[in-house]
Design a protein around this motif. Structure first.
Motif, PDB file in Angstrom:
ATOM      1  N   VAL A   1      -9.348  -2.870 -24.583  1.00  0.00           N
ATOM      2  CA  VAL A   1      -8.409  -3.702 -23.836  1.00  0.00           C
ATOM      3  C   VAL A   1      -8.228  -5.013 -24.591  1.00  0.00           C
ATOM      4  CG1 VAL A   1      -7.977  -4.882 -21.661  1.00  0.00           C
ATOM      5  CG2 VAL A   1      -9.101  -2.669 -21.657  1.00  0.00           C
TER       6      VAL A   1
ATOM      7  N   GLN B   1      -6.209  -8.787 -24.808  1.00  0.00           N
ATOM      8  CA  GLN B   1      -5.464  -9.817 -24.074  1.00  0.00           C
ATOM      9  C   GLN B   1      -5.418 -11.100 -24.899  1.00  0.00           C
ATOM     10  OE1 GLN B   1      -7.091 -11.916 -20.472  1.00  0.00           O
ATOM     11  NE2 GLN B   1      -5.474 -10.766 -19.432  1.00  0.00           N
TER      12      GLN B   1
ATOM     13  N   ALA C   1       2.190  -9.574 -22.369  1.00  0.00           N
ATOM     14  CA  ALA C   1       1.906  -8.187 -22.757  1.00  0.00           C
ATOM     15  C   ALA C   1       3.200  -7.374 -22.732  1.00  0.00           C
ATOM     16  CB  ALA C   1       0.860  -7.579 -21.835  1.00  0.00           C
TER      17      ALA C   1
ATOM     18  N   ARG D   1       0.679  -0.460 -22.409  1.00  0.00           N
ATOM     19  CA  ARG D   1       0.512  -1.847 -21.983  1.00  0.00           C
ATOM     20  C   ARG D   1       0.516  -1.938 -20.475  1.00  0.00           C
ATOM     21  NH1 ARG D   1       5.753  -4.327 -21.266  1.00  0.00           N
ATOM     22  NH2 ARG D   1       7.446  -2.944 -21.895  1.00  0.00           N
TER      23      ARG D   1
ATOM     24  N   ASP E   1      -0.816  -7.617 -17.982  1.00  0.00           N
ATOM     25  CA  ASP E   1      -1.303  -8.760 -18.751  1.00  0.00           C
ATOM     26  C   ASP E   1      -2.162  -8.380 -19.945  1.00  0.00           C
ATOM     27  OD1 ASP E   1      -3.472  -7.794 -17.409  1.00  0.00           O
ATOM     28  OD2 ASP E   1      -4.153  -9.733 -16.638  1.00  0.00           O
ATOM     29  N   HIS E   2      -2.202  -7.093 -20.309  1.00  0.00           N
ATOM     30  CA  HIS E   2      -2.995  -6.705 -21.469  1.00  0.00           C
ATOM     31  C   HIS E   2      -2.477  -5.391 -22.052  1.00  0.00           C
ATOM     32  CE1 HIS E   2      -5.116  -4.817 -18.003  1.00  0.00           C
ATOM     33  NE2 HIS E   2      -5.214  -3.775 -18.825  1.00  0.00           N
TER      34      HIS E   2
ATOM     35  N   GLN F   1     -12.371  -3.313 -19.206  1.00  0.00           N
ATOM     36  CA  GLN F   1     -11.902  -4.488 -18.491  1.00  0.00           C
ATOM     37  C   GLN F   1     -13.072  -5.394 -18.102  1.00  0.00           C
ATOM     38  OE1 GLN F   1      -9.575  -2.048 -15.581  1.00  0.00           O
ATOM     39  NE2 GLN F   1      -7.986  -3.554 -15.950  1.00  0.00           N
TER      40      GLN F   1
END
Length: 584
Positions: A375, A377, A383, A406, A409-410, A459
């Motif tokens: 993951v 970010q 993203a 995607r 936000d990541h 995550q």
């Protein structure tokens, strides 16, 4: 052709272009383009709209009958085509520039429109499951009532629903035409190959092989069966990753050996550099590569080196026939990929293995290997598709073979090998021009069923990194140790309090005297309380270590021989290292 439906005396259905104008005229006559609005006309209009399968005709019919909802005038209409808003040819020219500019400013939202002489005006989006289909711009010389606005909203919903149905019908026809094209292409290629065989007078054995393949629809099993019967040698088909798909003949290995990816790539490259089948050890190998892309391998096991020119000829044409079948299957798989969600999204949500393996082979990725979920970010980068492409380039640059998708936000990578501790982070720092980024990596995933859980681990690893003293870098879930069971975020202050309670005096002592009591205690626990190993790791003498441990007892007031004290001190040093970055 589908039989048309009927609404009163108005004929609706899938009409030809030549009859479209006559159809609109008939519908308009049936609906009576109103001078005063009549809500009953909306019911007739709704039925008529759903009988039309042309988006432009639907929009024009709705524009002609906005007066059925109230004192409204259709100022303009727009359809979304290829990302652009295209005006209807029925739009007026007087305020076209002002209206068009305002509609594009709204960017898919509803909004007011100012027209001279019209105190009330709205641009109303026509939306459905596929997103924005277009706009209907309506004005009025007086402010409409709430009931009239409700009727207008109903008209807009009916129009959007009719556009959605027309769009779905068009997509269905396009997909059907694409599938028909692929089948036609396959048939044409097969016919061309048979014609070449006949023209050059290939031997009767090759004709028999092609007849056998054609009779069984060109399946892999039919090809290996016919090739074995023709040559007397064991025949087999492997996918491009080296996994067995079909074997006909004796001496089949059981279990079939797992391929080595590096050696497999080297073998494919060596065969691809040659013209025709290539002998490697006891196998005569032909690549199956329609249009230059390697989809698999067709091979004969020739332990006694008995293959002659007739054997080579049969293998070449069997490979050509197999190429047609695999290319056809590949094309169908690509169509399926376009009609369904992205493979990686399905993997993260959980999907059936057979479908996942077939679709991964279609995109050239081997899901049979162990994988890691990564993951990524970068707080200063949204993203979006651009960032996703940046992550993909960086992953390729450091040799990561992965699938990518995607989230809000990541970006998520499904990688077939454990990433290097810093390589991806450094590559992304160069690509983005900033080191302000965080990467979380899951533990190894040996089963597709575990991918959703591994996604959560990645995550979690990213969240631990974000809430640590060093916000940016790469964190591996399987290196978190104790923190795997501790929740980040809201628990951070509580962790600091815990560390201060058990190590505060030692941290303060280290800060005042430039000492390393906390580090010594942490290393002592890491070495399992072994004096020699601890002293070696700190590069100090054993007696120095004994002195430091005694000082730790004196300063902290904790007894290392007490089980409870020892456990809490060890936990505190681990949190101090992992979460607090080894600082006060």
């Amino acid at each position: 052709m589908r039989r048309p439906h009927h609404l009163g005396s108005v004929r609706v259905g899938n009409l030809s272009r030549g009859s479209s104008r006559r159809h609109l005229t008939a519908v308009r006559r049936q609906l009576r383009v109103p001078a005063d609005h009549d809500p009953r006309d909306l019911a007739v209009l709704a039925l008529s709209l759903f009988g039309i399968l042309d988006e432009d005709r639907i929009l024009r019919l709705a524009m002609d009958h906005v007066a059925a909802a109230g004192p409204f005038h259709a100022e303009a209409g727009y359809l979304e085509v290829g990302g652009n808003l295209v005006p209807s040819w029925e739009n007026g020219q007087k305020n076209a520039s002002v209206v068009g500019q305002r509609v594009r400013q709204l960017a898919g939202q509803d909004g007011s429109v100012l027209i001279p002489g019209r105190p009330w005006g709205r641009a109303l989006g026509l939306r459905g499951l596929e997103g924005l289909y277009g706009y209907l711009v309506v004005t009025s010389r007086s402010r409409p009532s709430e009931a009239e606005c409700s009727l207008l909203a109903t008209l807009v919903r009916h129009t959007a629903a009719a556009l959605s149905a027309a769009f779905a019908h068009r997509r269905q026809r396009e997909d059907a035409l694409e599938l028909q094209r692929l089948r036609g292409e396959r048939t044409a290629l097969q016919g061309k190959l048979i014609a070449v065989v006949a023209e050059l007078g290939y031997q009767r054995a090759v004709h028999a092989l092609m007849a056998d393949v054609a009779a069984s629809s060109g399946t892999e099993e039919a090809i290996t069966r016919a090739l074995h019967g023709l040559t007397g040698l064991p025949a087999l088909v492997e996918d491009r990753f080296g996994r067995l798909r079909s074997w006909t003949g004796p001496s089949r290995p059981d279990p079939y050996p797992d391929p080595d990816p590096v050696r497999r790539d080297e073998m494919l490259h060596a065969v691809a550099c040659q013209d025709g089948p290539v002998r490697i050890k006891d196998r005569l190998i032909a690549l199956v590569r329609p249009h230059g892309e390697i989809l698999g391998v067709l091979a004969l096991v020739d332990v006694r080196d008995e293959a002659d020119e007739h054997t080579v000829l049969a293998l070449e044409h069997a490979a050509a026939s197999l190429a047609l079948e695999l290319a056809h299957l590949r094309d169908l798989a690509e169509v399926e990929l376009r009609l369904h969600r992205e493979l990686v999204d399905d993997l993260l949500a959980g999907t059936d293995k057979a479908s996942a393996y077939a679709r991964s082979a279609a995109v050239g990725h081997d899901l049979h290997r162990s994988h890691y979920i990564v993951v990524v970010q970068w707080p200063n980068r949204a993203a979006d598709e651009s960032f996703a492409q940046t992550v993909g380039r960086a992953a390729s640059a450091v040799g990561m073979r992965s699938l990518l998708t995607r989230r809000a936000d990541h970006v998520v990578l499904v990688a077939d090998d454990r990433p290097h501790a810093r390589a991806l982070y450094e590559a992304l720092a160069r690509e983005t021009g900033t080191r302000c980024g965080t990467i979380g990596v899951s533990a190894s995933c040996d089963s597709l069923d575990d991918i959703p859980q591994r996604y959560q681990e990645a995550q979690r690893a990213m969240e631990v990194r974000r809430h640590s003293r060093e916000h940016y870098g790469t964190t591996f879930f399987d290196e978190l140790g104790l923190y795997r069971i501790l929740g980040p975020g809201s628990d951070f202050l509580e962790l600091e309090t815990f560390v201060h309670e058990w190590l505060g005096q030692l941290v303060d002592y280290d800060s005042r005297h430039h000492a390393a009591m906390v580090e010594t205690l942490s290393r002592y626990f890491d070495c399992g309380g072994n004096y020699d190993e601890t002293a070696d790791s700190l590069a100090i003498h054993r007696s120095t270590l004994r002195y430091r441990l005694q000082r730790i007892r004196d300063i902290s007031g904790k007894d290392l021989a007490n089980v409870e004290d020892r456990l809490n001190l060890q936990v505190a040093t681990r949190v101090w290292e992992i979460v607090l970055g080894g600082s006060s």
